[in-house]
Design an enzyme around this catalytic site. Structure first.
Site, PDB file in Angstrom:
ATOM      1  N   LYS A  47       0.830  -1.196   0.000  1.00  0.00           N
ATOM      2  CA  LYS A  47       0.000   0.000   0.000  1.00  0.00           C
ATOM      3  C   LYS A  47       0.870   1.254   0.000  1.00  0.00           C
ATOM      4  CE  LYS A  47      -2.975   2.743   2.992  1.00  0.00           C
ATOM      5  NZ  LYS A  47      -3.613   2.866   4.306  1.00  0.00           N
ATOM      6  N   ASP A  95      -6.767   0.281   0.545  1.00  0.00           N
ATOM      7  CA  ASP A  95      -6.961   0.515   1.975  1.00  0.00           C
ATOM      8  C   ASP A  95      -8.318  -0.078   2.361  1.00  0.00           C
ATOM      9  OD1 ASP A  95      -8.839   2.239   0.948  1.00  0.00           O
ATOM     10  OD2 ASP A  95      -7.944   4.058   1.773  1.00  0.00           O
TER      11      ASP A  95
END
Length: 213
Positions: free
Chosen positions: A122, A140
């Site tokens: 991420k 997310d």
């Protein structure tokens, strides 16, 4: 309607509703500051991180200053971001590796970035997308939840969700997908009680979480 047409309509509605968002909601001036801010944003709001980073970057102006930082002092500086012990440890270790292996510069490849302490896919994809302008999908909690509700994936593991979305979404929407869904997820498609009656995507959602049926 084909799946491709359905996705095209979803993207068009998101673009009309939220615009072609391309800028991160974290404040930064360079690759290192974005890397730090993204590490701090784990389990913390971007708004809180943006309150902390000005003072943090004034106290530690650059990678070399972070590499030489005292961990207890770093913990105190980032305390309000939560998980401050591990975050401080990772920030210092990350800076040291950048100094030792990359001359203090943030690398651009996914493999190099995820080889840094405290940097997962991420965080790496945030940096790749916003600094190096490489099409990247950031997964997310909002992206995972809404992508599942819209039927673009059934996976829960962020890496698997990322790979599914890479197959389904056109590259020119990879970055904006995350940015649009963050706003959409906070305002409308919230986790516990989504506001389905006012959702612009309700015609494309068959989620068991719907509250208007």
């Amino acid at each position: 309607m084909t799946k491709k047409e359905r996705i095209s309509h979803i993207l068009e509605i998101l673009d009309q509703t939220y615009g072609g968002l391309t800028e991160a909601t974290l404040d930064y001036r360079n690759a290192w500051e974005l890397l730090v801010a993204t590490i701090l944003s784990a389990q913390c709001t971007d708004a809180r991180v943006n309150q902390v980073t000005p003072g943090l970057f004034e106290k530690y102006p650059g990678v070399y200053a972070f590499a030489e930082a005292d961990q207890l002092e770093m913990e105190e500086a980032i305390h309000s971001c939560g998980f401050y012990h591990n975050k401080a440890k990772n920030l210092i270790a990350c800076a040291k590796k950048l100094v030792e292996d990359y001359g203090g510069e943030v690398p651009s490849t996914l493999e190099e970035l995820t080889g840094l302490p405290g940097v997962g896919r991420k965080t790496a994809n945030v940096v790749r997308g916003h600094i190096f302008h490489q099409p990247s999908i950031v997964v997310d909690t909002h992206v995972g939840r809404i992508s599942r509700r819209l039927g673009l994936t059934k996976k829960t593991d962020p890496k698997e969700v990322e790979f599914d979305l890479m197959k389904e979404l056109p590259k020119d929407h990879w970055i904006s997908w995350n940015l649009q869904l963050i706003t959409f997820g906070r305002e409308t498609c919230i986790a516990r009680k989504p506001k389905c009656a006012e959702c612009p995507l309700r015609d494309y959602c068959n989620s068991k979480d719907r509250t208007d049926r």
